[in-house]
Design a protein around this motif. Structure first.
Motif, PDB file in Angstrom:
ATOM      1  N   GLN A  70      82.624  68.089  77.717  1.00  0.00           N
ATOM      2  CA  GLN A  70      81.697  67.271  76.949  1.00  0.00           C
ATOM      3  C   GLN A  70      80.326  67.924  77.115  1.00  0.00           C
ATOM      4  O   GLN A  70      79.754  67.912  78.192  1.00  0.00           O
ATOM      5  CB  GLN A  70      81.702  65.831  77.456  1.00  0.00           C
ATOM      6  N   SER A  71      79.824  68.473  76.053  1.00  0.00           N
ATOM      7  CA  SER A  71      78.622  69.312  76.126  1.00  0.00           C
ATOM      8  C   SER A  71      77.316  68.524  76.063  1.00  0.00           C
ATOM      9  O   SER A  71      76.242  69.099  76.209  1.00  0.00           O
ATOM     10  CB  SER A  71      78.647  70.342  74.996  1.00  0.00           C
ATOM     11  N   GLN A  72      77.407  67.221  75.835  1.00  0.00           N
ATOM     12  CA  GLN A  72      76.201  66.392  75.696  1.00  0.00           C
ATOM     13  C   GLN A  72      76.101  65.439  76.888  1.00  0.00           C
ATOM     14  O   GLN A  72      76.739  64.394  76.890  1.00  0.00           O
ATOM     15  CB  GLN A  72      76.272  65.571  74.406  1.00  0.00           C
ATOM     16  N   PRO A  73      75.315  65.749  77.891  1.00  0.00           N
ATOM     17  CA  PRO A  73      75.205  64.841  79.046  1.00  0.00           C
ATOM     18  C   PRO A  73      74.622  63.488  78.645  1.00  0.00           C
ATOM     19  O   PRO A  73      74.997  62.465  79.209  1.00  0.00           O
ATOM     20  CB  PRO A  73      74.265  65.573  79.995  1.00  0.00           C
ATOM     21  N   GLU A  74      73.684  63.499  77.670  1.00  0.00           N
ATOM     22  CA  GLU A  74      73.048  62.249  77.249  1.00  0.00           C
ATOM     23  C   GLU A  74      72.862  62.258  75.734  1.00  0.00           C
ATOM     24  O   GLU A  74      72.595  63.298  75.131  1.00  0.00           O
ATOM     25  CB  GLU A  74      71.687  62.093  77.928  1.00  0.00           C
ATOM     26  N   MET A  75      73.027  61.078  75.155  1.00  0.00           N
ATOM     27  CA  MET A  75      72.752  60.891  73.733  1.00  0.00           C
ATOM     28  C   MET A  75      72.037  59.559  73.563  1.00  0.00           C
ATOM     29  O   MET A  75      72.202  58.635  74.373  1.00  0.00           O
ATOM     30  CB  MET A  75      74.059  60.882  72.922  1.00  0.00           C
ATOM     31  N   SER A  76      71.281  59.487  72.467  1.00  0.00           N
ATOM     32  CA  SER A  76      70.549  58.263  72.179  1.00  0.00           C
ATOM     33  C   SER A  76      70.730  57.925  70.711  1.00  0.00           C
ATOM     34  O   SER A  76      70.811  58.821  69.860  1.00  0.00           O
ATOM     35  CB  SER A  76      69.070  58.465  72.506  1.00  0.00           C
ATOM     36  N   GLN A  81      69.715  54.745  67.602  1.00  0.00           N
ATOM     37  CA  GLN A  81      69.024  53.510  67.246  1.00  0.00           C
ATOM     38  C   GLN A  81      70.078  52.459  66.904  1.00  0.00           C
ATOM     39  O   GLN A  81      71.124  52.767  66.300  1.00  0.00           O
ATOM     40  CB  GLN A  81      68.123  53.758  66.032  1.00  0.00           C
ATOM     41  N   GLU A  82      69.805  51.240  67.291  1.00  0.00           N
ATOM     42  CA  GLU A  82      70.718  50.148  66.960  1.00  0.00           C
ATOM     43  C   GLU A  82      70.999  50.139  65.462  1.00  0.00           C
ATOM     44  O   GLU A  82      70.093  50.364  64.652  1.00  0.00           O
ATOM     45  CB  GLU A  82      70.078  48.823  67.385  1.00  0.00           C
ATOM     46  N   ALA A  83      72.268  49.921  65.105  1.00  0.00           N
ATOM     47  CA  ALA A  83      72.770  49.854  63.733  1.00  0.00           C
ATOM     48  C   ALA A  83      73.012  51.233  63.106  1.00  0.00           C
ATOM     49  O   ALA A  83      73.584  51.296  62.009  1.00  0.00           O
ATOM     50  CB  ALA A  83      71.873  49.042  62.816  1.00  0.00           C
ATOM     51  N   GLU A  84      72.632  52.298  63.780  1.00  0.00           N
ATOM     52  CA  GLU A  84      72.882  53.620  63.234  1.00  0.00           C
ATOM     53  C   GLU A  84      74.174  54.210  63.807  1.00  0.00           C
ATOM     54  O   GLU A  84      74.875  53.573  64.589  1.00  0.00           O
ATOM     55  CB  GLU A  84      71.681  54.525  63.496  1.00  0.00           C
ATOM     56  N   THR A  85      74.475  55.432  63.373  1.00  0.00           N
ATOM     57  CA  THR A  85      75.731  56.096  63.741  1.00  0.00           C
ATOM     58  C   THR A  85      75.459  57.249  64.688  1.00  0.00           C
ATOM     59  O   THR A  85      74.455  57.964  64.540  1.00  0.00           O
ATOM     60  CB  THR A  85      76.443  56.610  62.476  1.00  0.00           C
ATOM     61  N   VAL A  86      76.335  57.423  65.637  1.00  0.00           N
ATOM     62  CA  VAL A  86      76.205  58.527  66.597  1.00  0.00           C
ATOM     63  C   VAL A  86      77.575  59.165  66.800  1.00  0.00           C
ATOM     64  O   VAL A  86      78.607  58.489  66.704  1.00  0.00           O
ATOM     65  CB  VAL A  86      75.650  58.013  67.940  1.00  0.00           C
ATOM     66  N   THR A  87      77.567  60.469  67.047  1.00  0.00           N
ATOM     67  CA  THR A  87      78.810  61.201  67.289  1.00  0.00           C
ATOM     68  C   THR A  87      78.751  61.901  68.633  1.00  0.00           C
ATOM     69  O   THR A  87      77.797  62.641  68.919  1.00  0.00           O
ATOM     70  CB  THR A  87      79.064  62.237  66.176  1.00  0.00           C
ATOM     71  N   LEU A  88      79.753  61.663  69.456  1.00  0.00           N
ATOM     72  CA  LEU A  88      79.864  62.283  70.774  1.00  0.00           C
ATOM     73  C   LEU A  88      80.913  63.389  70.699  1.00  0.00           C
ATOM     74  O   LEU A  88      82.012  63.176  70.178  1.00  0.00           O
ATOM     75  CB  LEU A  88      80.266  61.244  71.824  1.00  0.00           C
ATOM     76  N   SER A  89      80.590  64.540  71.262  1.00  0.00           N
ATOM     77  CA  SER A  89      81.462  65.713  71.142  1.00  0.00           C
ATOM     78  C   SER A  89      82.382  65.883  72.337  1.00  0.00           C
ATOM     79  O   SER A  89      82.038  65.509  73.467  1.00  0.00           O
ATOM     80  CB  SER A  89      80.612  66.975  70.982  1.00  0.00           C
ATOM     81  N   CYS A  90      83.536  66.480  72.065  1.00  0.00           N
ATOM     82  CA  CYS A  90      84.487  66.798  73.124  1.00  0.00           C
ATOM     83  C   CYS A  90      85.338  67.974  72.663  1.00  0.00           C
ATOM     84  O   CYS A  90      85.821  67.990  71.524  1.00  0.00           O
ATOM     85  CB  CYS A  90      85.380  65.602  73.416  1.00  0.00           C
ATOM     86  N   ASP A  96      77.120  48.886  73.171  1.00  0.00           N
ATOM     87  CA  ASP A  96      77.797  50.188  73.201  1.00  0.00           C
ATOM     88  C   ASP A  96      77.195  51.114  74.244  1.00  0.00           C
ATOM     89  O   ASP A  96      77.757  52.176  74.535  1.00  0.00           O
ATOM     90  CB  ASP A  96      77.700  50.865  71.832  1.00  0.00           C
ATOM     91  N   ALA A  97      76.065  50.753  74.802  1.00  0.00           N
ATOM     92  CA  ALA A  97      75.426  51.591  75.820  1.00  0.00           C
ATOM     93  C   ALA A  97      76.342  51.712  77.029  1.00  0.00           C
ATOM     94  O   ALA A  97      76.766  50.703  77.616  1.00  0.00           O
ATOM     95  CB  ALA A  97      74.092  50.995  76.234  1.00  0.00           C
ATOM     96  N   ALA A  98      76.667  52.954  77.385  1.00  0.00           N
ATOM     97  CA  ALA A  98      77.633  53.192  78.461  1.00  0.00           C
ATOM     98  C   ALA A  98      77.810  54.686  78.648  1.00  0.00           C
ATOM     99  O   ALA A  98      77.262  55.493  77.897  1.00  0.00           O
ATOM    100  CB  ALA A  98      78.988  52.570  78.126  1.00  0.00           C
ATOM    101  N   MET A  99      78.594  55.048  79.655  1.00  0.00           N
ATOM    102  CA  MET A  99      79.111  56.410  79.773  1.00  0.00           C
ATOM    103  C   MET A  99      80.398  56.474  78.975  1.00  0.00           C
ATOM    104  O   MET A  99      81.236  55.568  79.051  1.00  0.00           O
ATOM    105  CB  MET A  99      79.402  56.760  81.229  1.00  0.00           C
ATOM    106  N   THR A 130      72.668  55.909  75.196  1.00  0.00           N
ATOM    107  CA  THR A 130      71.622  54.876  75.207  1.00  0.00           C
ATOM    108  C   THR A 130      71.461  54.337  73.791  1.00  0.00           C
ATOM    109  O   THR A 130      71.419  55.118  72.832  1.00  0.00           O
ATOM    110  CB  THR A 130      70.285  55.464  75.687  1.00  0.00           C
ATOM    111  N   VAL A 131      71.371  53.023  73.651  1.00  0.00           N
ATOM    112  CA  VAL A 131      71.168  52.404  72.348  1.00  0.00           C
ATOM    113  C   VAL A 131      69.791  51.747  72.343  1.00  0.00           C
ATOM    114  O   VAL A 131      69.523  50.845  73.156  1.00  0.00           O
ATOM    115  CB  VAL A 131      72.267  51.367  72.046  1.00  0.00           C
TER     116      VAL A 131
END
Lengths: 111, 112
Positions: free
Chosen positions: A6-12, A14-23, A86-89, A108-109
């Motif tokens: 997982q190349s992204q140690p941290e992501m942020s 905004q509430e109601a928006e979309t985020v993508t976590l990589s693996c 949704d804020a979590a590891m 972080t949300v």
């Protein structure tokens, strides 16, 4: 050896928006399963979504979906309409009996 | 539904002491696992079991022992505790491999 990155140690997000976590992962096997787990501050590990490698259709669970690219050995998690809860590891995991976990991405949300 | 129950939740050990971390599941799952999670890291597999009487080593088995005499219980034994074993320990179970795990709430162990 099977590895999960997982190349992204941290992501942020905004509430109601979309985020993508990589693996990404590495394996010589052709049939396997992939998972995303969520670990909130309570420390409890919660299964978010599961993908079977032999299925081309990407798994979806409500606001959570994956983008599974088998040839690229990539397994990203998309969270739509992000909520404060949704804020979590988030941990990507791969394997059979000896499931391997990535190092995690802290999400972080922002309200 | 109890799910996977781990005891104790917290423990402080002195170097050289021994202890057993308890894990019980009430879902009749054949597969059970022990992981450790070091600060800021993912989980590393210590031991796993695919059924009563069967156990296998994971990535980091040194310093630990397990037994699986019943389907429900999968205790983890630490002999001669060392500071390197300071970690959070998670027990998990699943009905089959590749099914996704149900985790316990973890045991935070500190060795001083």
């Amino acid at each position: 050896a099977q590895t999960v990155t997982q190349s992204q140690p941290e992501m942020s997000v905004q509430e109601a928006e979309t985020v993508t976590l990589s693996c990404t992962y590495d394996t010589s096997e052709s049939d396997y399963y992939l998972f995303w787990y969520k670990q909130p501050p309570s420390r409890q590990m919660i299964l978010v979504i599961r993908q079977e490698a032999y299925k081309q259709q990407n798994a979806t669970e409500n606001r959570f979906s994956v983008n599974f690219q088998k040839a690229a050995k990539s397994f990203s998690l998309k969270i739509s309409d992000s909520q404060l809860g949704d804020a979590a590891m988030y941990f990507c995991a791969f394997g059979n009996n000896d499931m391997r976990f990535g190092a995690g991405t802290r999400l972080t949300v922002k309200p | 539904n109890a799910g996977v129950t781990q005891t104790p939740k917290f423990r402080i050990l002195k170097i050289g002491q021994s202890m057993t971390l308890q894990c019980t599941q009430d879902m009749n799952h054949n597969y059970m696992y022990w992981y450790r999670q070091d600060p800021g890291m993912g989980l590393k597999l210590i031991y796993y079991s695919v059924g009563a009487g069967i156990t296998d080593k994971g990535e980091v088995p040194n310093g630990y022992n397990v037994s699986r005499s019943t389907t429900e219980d999968f205790p983890l034994r630490l002999e001669l505790a060392a500071p390197s074993q300071t970690s959070v320990y998670f027990c998990a179970s699943s009905p089959a491999d590749n099914y996704g795990y149900t985790f316990g709430s973890g045991t935070r162990l500190t060795v001083v």
